[in-house]
Structure formats: structure tokens, C-alpha cells
Scaffold this motif. Structure first.
Motif, PDB file in Angstrom:
ATOM      1  N   PRO A  41       0.846  -1.199   0.000  1.00  9.98           N
ATOM      2  CA  PRO A  41       0.000   0.000   0.000  1.00  9.98           C
ATOM      3  C   PRO A  41       0.881   1.249   0.000  1.00  9.98           C
ATOM      4  O   PRO A  41       1.967   1.271   0.597  1.00  9.98           O
ATOM      5  CB  PRO A  41      -0.791  -0.119   1.304  1.00  9.98           C
ATOM      6  CG  PRO A  41      -0.716  -1.559   1.690  1.00  9.98           C
ATOM      7  CD  PRO A  41       0.600  -2.059   1.152  1.00  9.98           C
ATOM      8  N   THR A  97       2.775  -8.729   8.209  1.00 10.61           N
ATOM      9  CA  THR A  97       3.408  -7.839   9.175  1.00 10.61           C
ATOM     10  C   THR A  97       4.891  -7.768   8.868  1.00 10.61           C
ATOM     11  O   THR A  97       5.565  -8.806   8.802  1.00 10.61           O
ATOM     12  CB  THR A  97       3.185  -8.335  10.614  1.00 10.61           C
ATOM     13  OG1 THR A  97       1.776  -8.334  10.873  1.00 10.61           O
ATOM     14  CG2 THR A  97       3.885  -7.443  11.624  1.00 10.61           C
ATOM     15  N   THR A 107      -2.946 -11.232   6.473  1.00 10.69           N
ATOM     16  CA  THR A 107      -2.319  -9.991   6.929  1.00 10.69           C
ATOM     17  C   THR A 107      -0.821 -10.196   6.961  1.00 10.69           C
ATOM     18  O   THR A 107      -0.333 -11.192   7.504  1.00 10.69           O
ATOM     19  CB  THR A 107      -2.830  -9.599   8.325  1.00 10.69           C
ATOM     20  OG1 THR A 107      -4.240  -9.357   8.235  1.00 10.69           O
ATOM     21  CG2 THR A 107      -2.140  -8.348   8.844  1.00 10.69           C
ATOM     22  N   TRP A 165       4.887  -2.726  10.602  1.00  6.22           N
ATOM     23  CA  TRP A 165       3.883  -2.343   9.623  1.00  6.22           C
ATOM     24  C   TRP A 165       3.056  -3.573   9.274  1.00  6.22           C
ATOM     25  O   TRP A 165       3.605  -4.610   8.911  1.00  6.22           O
ATOM     26  CB  TRP A 165       4.539  -1.793   8.354  1.00  6.22           C
ATOM     27  CG  TRP A 165       5.280  -0.523   8.584  1.00  6.22           C
ATOM     28  CD1 TRP A 165       4.745   0.684   8.913  1.00  6.22           C
ATOM     29  CD2 TRP A 165       6.694  -0.329   8.487  1.00  6.22           C
ATOM     30  NE1 TRP A 165       5.753   1.613   9.031  1.00  6.22           N
ATOM     31  CE2 TRP A 165       6.953   1.019   8.771  1.00  6.22           C
ATOM     32  CE3 TRP A 165       7.767  -1.168   8.188  1.00  6.22           C
ATOM     33  CZ2 TRP A 165       8.238   1.566   8.756  1.00  6.22           C
ATOM     34  CZ3 TRP A 165       9.040  -0.637   8.181  1.00  6.22           C
ATOM     35  CH2 TRP A 165       9.272   0.711   8.460  1.00  6.22           C
ATOM     36  N   SER A 166       1.747  -3.464   9.372  1.00  3.51           N
ATOM     37  CA  SER A 166       0.849  -4.567   9.015  1.00  3.51           C
ATOM     38  C   SER A 166      -0.173  -4.069   8.016  1.00  3.51           C
ATOM     39  O   SER A 166      -0.635  -2.926   8.112  1.00  3.51           O
ATOM     40  CB  SER A 166       0.117  -5.101  10.253  1.00  3.51           C
ATOM     41  OG  SER A 166       1.018  -5.725  11.125  1.00  3.51           O
ATOM     42  N   PHE A 167      -0.514  -4.936   7.080  1.00  4.88           N
ATOM     43  CA  PHE A 167      -1.547  -4.584   6.105  1.00  4.88           C
ATOM     44  C   PHE A 167      -2.165  -5.861   5.552  1.00  4.88           C
ATOM     45  O   PHE A 167      -1.513  -6.904   5.497  1.00  4.88           O
ATOM     46  CB  PHE A 167      -0.988  -3.707   4.977  1.00  4.88           C
ATOM     47  CG  PHE A 167       0.127  -4.329   4.187  1.00  4.88           C
ATOM     48  CD1 PHE A 167      -0.136  -4.993   2.996  1.00  4.88           C
ATOM     49  CD2 PHE A 167       1.440  -4.246   4.622  1.00  4.88           C
ATOM     50  CE1 PHE A 167       0.889  -5.569   2.266  1.00  4.88           C
ATOM     51  CE2 PHE A 167       2.476  -4.819   3.897  1.00  4.88           C
ATOM     52  CZ  PHE A 167       2.198  -5.472   2.713  1.00  4.88           C
ATOM     53  N   GLU A 190       0.738   4.063   1.529  1.00  2.26           N
ATOM     54  CA  GLU A 190       1.101   4.636   2.833  1.00  2.26           C
ATOM     55  C   GLU A 190       2.201   3.818   3.518  1.00  2.26           C
ATOM     56  O   GLU A 190       3.067   4.369   4.191  1.00  2.26           O
ATOM     57  CB  GLU A 190      -0.121   4.802   3.751  1.00  2.26           C
ATOM     58  CG  GLU A 190      -0.823   3.518   4.130  1.00  2.26           C
ATOM     59  CD  GLU A 190      -1.856   3.007   3.128  1.00  2.26           C
ATOM     60  OE1 GLU A 190      -2.543   2.029   3.459  1.00  2.26           O
ATOM     61  OE2 GLU A 190      -1.975   3.578   2.023  1.00  2.26           O
ATOM     62  N   ILE A 191       2.204   2.518   3.317  1.00  2.00           N
ATOM     63  CA  ILE A 191       3.275   1.667   3.879  1.00  2.00           C
ATOM     64  C   ILE A 191       4.588   1.957   3.157  1.00  2.00           C
ATOM     65  O   ILE A 191       5.646   2.079   3.787  1.00  2.00           O
ATOM     66  CB  ILE A 191       2.906   0.167   3.775  1.00  2.00           C
ATOM     67  CG1 ILE A 191       1.636  -0.151   4.545  1.00  2.00           C
ATOM     68  CG2 ILE A 191       4.078  -0.719   4.194  1.00  2.00           C
ATOM     69  CD1 ILE A 191       1.755  -0.111   6.045  1.00  2.00           C
TER      70      ILE A 191
END
Length: 178
Positions: free
Chosen positions: A14, A75, A73, A145-147, A16-17
Motif C-alpha cells: 500500500p 506484518t 495480513t 507495519w501490518s496490512f 502509505e506503507i
């Protein structure tokens, strides 16, 4: 005969990440630590395919479209350096099973289709710096950071005007949890 393309399957990050990673990288690594990858090129490779003909690309895309893998997810909470390949990377201390299964399926399909796959175990990572010619100080992981990963992407790697560009060619959704 169609021209071949240099291809790979990957997970896109993403925006933003990516921005947070670039900021963190700038704060922790000096300019002489290595050559930073462009923010737009940050990704996690699932299977490198190499130079692929148009016919083989279509076959691989068809196989990728048959994958029925649940989303997961991811991480990012680890960093390291591979001195031999001169790479500084970000990764996951405990990669999710879904990530490992997806990479295994794509690598197996690629291998059966004649795309060389490294015998090295899959080590999910995001390359931060290339050409790190000396050991760099890897900061303690003060990041996390996780997404959610909801798709995987087929990219083409092109070297144009002195720069590498990764262009998405196709995307496949992962199943959502019910």
C-alpha cells in the motif's frame, strides 16, 4: 514470434506503507549504505519468472487465475542484510502461512512451465537497498507495519533510460474470509 518480457509475481505494498518504509530507510541508512530502490518499486516477490514469451505469459496468467487462496495480513517487523547478494531487506519474523502457500503455488506453477526457480528456500522480503558493498548497521526493529493482502500481481521489469521500472500487467484477488 512475440518478444519476451522479464516478469515476476509479487505483492504490492500500500502507498502509505511504502511512504513509511522510505522515511524509515532515510532515517536509518546513510547514502553510502547502498542504492535505494525507488518507492514505486518496493514489493515482495513471490516468484521470479525471468524472460518469458507472450505464449508462456498467457499460460502462467491462466494458471494464476485458478488460484483460490485466502487473503492474509502481512506484518513487516524484521530487517537484515545478505552480504553475498549485497542486499538490505525488510521482512516478517513469522511469515503468514497464506503468504508461504501462495509463493509455493506460484513457484511450482512457474517451475512446471519451464521458469527456473531457485532451490533456495523462499525468504519473503522487500529489498530496501542494493549494492550494499559493506556491512551496514541494521537498526533494531523499532517498526511494525501490518496490512491486509487481498491480491497478487504480475509485474514486468523494464530498464529504460537508466532506471528500472516495474509495471503491473495483471492482478488476481485473493478470497476474502467469510
Amino acid at each position: 514470434m512475440s518478444e519476451s518480457k522479464r516478469l515476476f509475481f509479487a505483492i504490492a505494498l500500500p502507498e502509505e506503507i511504502r511512504a513509511q518504509i522510505v522515511y524509515w530507510r532515510a532515517q536509518h541508512f546513510s547514502a553510502d549504505a547502498g542504492r535505494p530502490l525507488a518507492a514505486a518499486n518496493l514489493h515482495l516477490t513471490l516468484a521470479f519468472l525471468g524472460n518469458v514469451s507472450g505464449k508462456k505469459q498467457r499460460a502462467l496468467e491462466q494458471l494464476a487465475g485458478r488460484i483460490r487462496q485466502p487473503g492474509f495480513t502481512l506484518t513487516l517487523d524484521d530487517a537484515g542484510q545478505w552480504l553475498r547478494s549485497r542486499v538490505v531487506w525488510l521482512g516478517s519474523r513469522q511469515p503468514p502461512r497464506g503468504l508461504l502457500q501462495l509463493a509455493d503455488m506460484l513457484r511450482a506453477q512457474a517451475s512446471r512451465s519451464g521458469c527456473y526457480q531457485s532451490p533456495q528456500p523462499f525468504h519473503p522480503h522487500i529489498t530496501l537497498l542494493r549494492d550494499a558493498s559493506h556491512a551496514v548497521n541494521i537498526p533494531p526493529p523499532g517498526f511494525r507495519w501490518s496490512f491486509p493482502v487481498q491480491e497478487f500481481v504480475l509485474y514486468e521489469s523494464q530498464f529504460l533510460n537508466g532506471r528500472t521500472r516495474y509495471t503491473p500487467l495483471n492482478r488476481w484477488p485473493l478470497k476474502t474470509e467469510q
